[in-house]
Structure formats: structure tokens, C-alpha cells
Enzyme design. Structure first.
Site, short mmCIF file in Angstrom:
data_model
loop_
_atom_site.label_atom_id
_atom_site.label_comp_id
_atom_site.label_asym_id
_atom_site.label_seq_id
_atom_site.Cartn_x
_atom_site.Cartn_y
_atom_site.Cartn_z
N ASP A 32 0.86 -1.19 0.00
CA ASP A 32 0.00 0.00 0.00
C ASP A 32 0.89 1.24 0.00
O ASP A 32 1.83 1.34 0.78
CB ASP A 32 -0.91 -0.02 1.23
CG ASP A 32 -2.03 0.99 1.15
OD1 ASP A 32 -1.73 2.20 0.99
OD2 ASP A 32 -3.19 0.60 1.25
N ASN A 88 -13.51 -2.44 2.13
CA ASN A 88 -14.50 -1.38 2.23
C ASN A 88 -15.37 -1.33 0.97
O ASN A 88 -14.88 -1.51 -0.13
CB ASN A 88 -13.81 -0.02 2.40
CG ASN A 88 -12.90 0.02 3.60
OD1 ASN A 88 -13.23 -0.50 4.65
ND2 ASN A 88 -11.75 0.64 3.45
N GLN A 95 -14.37 3.44 1.34
CA GLN A 95 -13.80 3.09 0.03
C GLN A 95 -13.46 4.38 -0.71
O GLN A 95 -14.31 5.25 -0.88
CB GLN A 95 -14.78 2.25 -0.79
CG GLN A 95 -14.18 1.75 -2.08
CD GLN A 95 -15.14 0.84 -2.88
OE1 GLN A 95 -16.33 0.78 -2.60
NE2 GLN A 95 -14.59 0.16 -3.87
N HIS A 101 -10.66 -4.22 -3.65
CA HIS A 101 -9.34 -4.54 -3.14
C HIS A 101 -9.46 -4.98 -1.69
O HIS A 101 -10.35 -4.54 -0.96
CB HIS A 101 -8.34 -3.39 -3.29
CG HIS A 101 -8.78 -2.09 -2.70
ND1 HIS A 101 -9.79 -1.31 -3.25
CD2 HIS A 101 -8.36 -1.43 -1.60
CE1 HIS A 101 -9.95 -0.22 -2.53
NE2 HIS A 101 -9.11 -0.28 -1.51
#
Length: 139
Positions: A32, A88, A95, A101
Site C-alpha cells: 500500500d 470497504n 472506500q 481490493h
């Protein structure tokens, strides 16, 4: 189908360079870019699905399997004490990129952000809970 305007489609399919941990025909797992903790990664399907409502159930199942595979590999390396798998759906749920994802978030005992996912809890009477359950039950 891929969405040529989707940043996560571009990341998952190699159009934009990433720090990738794993890749197969259907998924890419990347670090990330704005991690919650050390080792925070994302499981990205190579096909475009906006969210859990849209994703094919078989692909969804494989996303969890890929997440598990990565977590089993990286846990002893990171020496983390636990893991959150977070997904999410919708802006109100957090989100921000509308490409399905799965977040893989390592947790560490002595970190100052161990309660990041704690929410306020609400209470219902037994009767309210039964009525809600009856209304939501799948047939």
C-alpha cells in the site's frame, strides 16, 4: 474486463510500476502506498470490479485465498502479532478507490495504532435484535 480509467486496474496489470509481493493470472498483491502499518498490502484483482457487490463470487473467494497465502508468508518475516483483512464498500464505508481490493494490515502489540478499526458499538434490546434478525434472514 479492465477499466482504462482505473488506477488500480493500471497497478494490477503492470501499466504503473509497483512494489509487488505476489502475482498470478488473476491478482497482484502490492504494498500500500499509504500504509496503516509496516507491511500493509493490497490484493488487487486484474479485472475491474467496483466492489463486493460486483465481484464474481469465485474471484472473491480466490482473493481471500491469495490474502491468506501472502499473510502466511510475511507474518514470520514481519514478526507481526496479528492481521486485519479489511475490505470497504462505498464511500461511507471508507472506500476511496472504486476497484475491489482487500487490505492486508499487519498488527503489532506495541504500536500506537492497534485500535484503528475500533468503532462505537450500539445496543439493541433482545426484541429489537430478534426483529432485525427476522427481517434480514436469508430464505
Amino acid at each position: 474486463m479492465k477499466d482504462c480509467n482505473c488506477i488500480f486496474c493500471k497497478l494490477a496489470n503492470g501499466d504503473i510500476p509497483t512494489n509487488a509481493l505476489y502475482e498470478d493470472d488473476d491478482f497482484k498483491v502490492i504494498m500500500d502506498a499509504s500504509p496503516a502499518t509496516k507491511g500493509h498490502a493490497l490484493v488487487l484483482p486484474k479485472e475491474h470490479y467496483a466492489d463486493v457487490y460486483e465481484i464474481d463470487p469465485e474471484v472473491l473467494g480466490k482473493a481471500i485465498q491469495v490474502g491468506q497465502k501472502v499473510i502466511k508468508h510475511v507474518t514470520p518475516i514481519l514478526k507481526c502479532d496479528g492481521y486485519n483483512l479489511l475490505q470497504n464498500n462505498g464511500e461511507i464505508a471508507g472506500q476511496t478507490v472504486f476497484h475491489f481490493h482487500l487490505h492486508l494490515i499487519p498488527r503489532y502489540k506495541d504500536a500506537d495504532n492497534t485500535n484503528v478499526l475500533v468503532t462505537n458499538h450500539v445496543s439493541f434490546t433482545d426484541e429489537e435484535m430478534k426483529e432485525l434478525c427476522d427481517n434480514l434472514k436469508l430464505n
